[in-house]
Design a protein around this motif. Structure first.
Motif, PDB file in Angstrom:
ATOM      1  N   HIS A   1       0.851  -1.193   0.000  1.00 41.12           N
ATOM      2  CA  HIS A   1       0.000   0.000   0.000  1.00 41.12           C
ATOM      3  C   HIS A   1       0.886   1.242   0.000  1.00 41.12           C
ATOM      4  CE1 HIS A   1       0.725  -0.930   4.217  1.00 41.12           C
ATOM      5  NE2 HIS A   1       0.240   0.230   4.613  1.00 41.12           N
TER       6      HIS A   1
ATOM      7  N   ASP B   1       1.684   3.659   2.336  1.00 40.04           N
ATOM      8  CA  ASP B   1       2.210   4.318   3.535  1.00 40.04           C
ATOM      9  C   ASP B   1       3.713   4.608   3.450  1.00 40.04           C
ATOM     10  OD1 ASP B   1      -0.039   4.719   4.989  1.00 40.04           O
ATOM     11  OD2 ASP B   1       0.180   2.951   6.265  1.00 40.04           O
TER      12      ASP B   1
ATOM     13  N   ASP C   1       6.027   4.060   5.608  1.00 43.27           N
ATOM     14  CA  ASP C   1       6.873   2.968   6.117  1.00 43.27           C
ATOM     15  C   ASP C   1       6.950   1.809   5.120  1.00 43.27           C
ATOM     16  OD1 ASP C   1       4.201   2.268   6.571  1.00 43.27           O
ATOM     17  OD2 ASP C   1       4.693   1.024   8.308  1.00 43.27           O
TER      18      ASP C   1
ATOM     19  N   HIS D   1      -5.041  -2.296   5.821  1.00 42.75           N
ATOM     20  CA  HIS D   1      -5.922  -1.235   6.231  1.00 42.75           C
ATOM     21  C   HIS D   1      -6.201  -0.203   5.140  1.00 42.75           C
ATOM     22  CE1 HIS D   1      -2.786   1.968   6.568  1.00 42.75           C
ATOM     23  NE2 HIS D   1      -1.992   0.942   6.764  1.00 42.75           N
TER      24      HIS D   1
ATOM     25  N   ASP E   1       0.265  -4.877   6.448  1.00 44.67           N
ATOM     26  CA  ASP E   1      -0.094  -4.561   7.837  1.00 44.67           C
ATOM     27  C   ASP E   1      -1.042  -5.596   8.457  1.00 44.67           C
ATOM     28  OD1 ASP E   1       1.499  -2.333   8.207  1.00 44.67           O
ATOM     29  OD2 ASP E   1       0.015  -0.960   7.361  1.00 44.67           O
TER      30      ASP E   1
HETATM   31 FE   LIG Z   1       0.137   0.876   6.684  1.00 48.44          FE
END
Ligand SMILES: [Fe+2]
Ligand SMILES: [Fe+2]
Length: 252
Positions: free
Chosen positions: A78, A80, A82, A145, A164
């Protein structure tokens, strides 16, 4: 053994490596970060390479397993930071194609990534990609998420790289980062999943998809990996999890 690296699978031609490089400024957060690499006959796939801060360390560690110029694909579960924060550095350093949800392609320029022609954008239904004699499958994991989110299943090692999903807030143990007792591990999963994951309905949809595959290991982007009976333990737990919109009254 370097505690920041663990070989999860190796049959001589196909290898899966887990790295655990953390941004030092976040090392006290207990949401330790994992990065993964698949190598088959000298060709590599890098999974969720993470933030800019760990790029140099990860680059050096990866180059011990594969010639950086032979990294064919870099997969982002995804959008993000990180997961994808270092995309611009990896773009400059490799010839790899970047695989991600079509939802996030246009956002990657905010991480300094401009080479859109190198992106393989995944439609919501996912895809199957031939990799050597085997295949990689991008399994929908939307709203788990992120609204555009995929799990990567490696048909050779039978590892599901789950992003995640399965992330736990735990301090990193020395050595092998795997769940020993699922009963004890549950409390480290609970808070994160309750707030970050979309709903029980979405969790169930993902579990159904995963149960159709032969999965030996679930390897999340944070915390510990699930092996043996803990794969099933985790899937059963996730099926029953109340999260996200199941707690509307707490959120609004
Ligand atoms: Fe994430
Ligand atoms: Fe994450």
């Amino acid at each position: 053994m370097d505690s920041k690296e663990k070989i999860l699978f190796d049959d001589g031609t196909h290898k899966c490596v887990m790295f655990s490089f953390d941004d030092e400024s976040h090392e006290d957060s207990f949401l330790s970060v994992n990065q993964y690499l698949i190598v088959q006959n000298g060709a590599g796939v890098l999974i969720d390479p993470g933030s800019e801060a760990i790029f140099d360390e990860l680059y050096d560690a990866v180059s011990l397993h594969v010639d950086i110029q032979n990294i064919k694909f870099i997969f982002l579960s995804h959008q993000d930071p990180d997961v994808a924060g270092s995309i611009a550095q990896w773009a400059v350093s490799t010839k790899a194609k970047f695989i991600m949800s079509s939802l996030w392609v246009r956002f990657m320029s905010h991480y300094g990534f401009m080479e859109m022609s190198r992106v393989m954008a995944l439609a919501d239904g996912g895809a199957k990609l031939k990799f050597g004699k085997d295949y990689l499958q991008f399994v929908p994991a939307h709203f788990l998420h992120s609204p555009g989110n995929f799990t990567l299943y490696d048909s050779k090692s039978k590892i599901a790289f789950s992003g995640d999903i399965g992330a736990a807030v735990v301090s990193s143990p020395q050595g092998y980062k795997k769940v020993e007792s699922f009963e004890e591990h549950k409390e480290h999963l609970q808070g994160f999943h309750k707030r970050y994951m979309g709903s029980n309905k979405l969790c169930r949809a993902w579990v159904q998809k995963i149960q159709k595959l032969q999965v030996d290991v679930i390897a999340p982007q944070h915390g510990l990996i699930f092996e043996d009976e803990n794969v099933q333990n985790f899937l059963e737990w996730l099926k029953e999890l109340q999260c996200g919109s199941d707690f509307m009254e707490e959120l609004y």
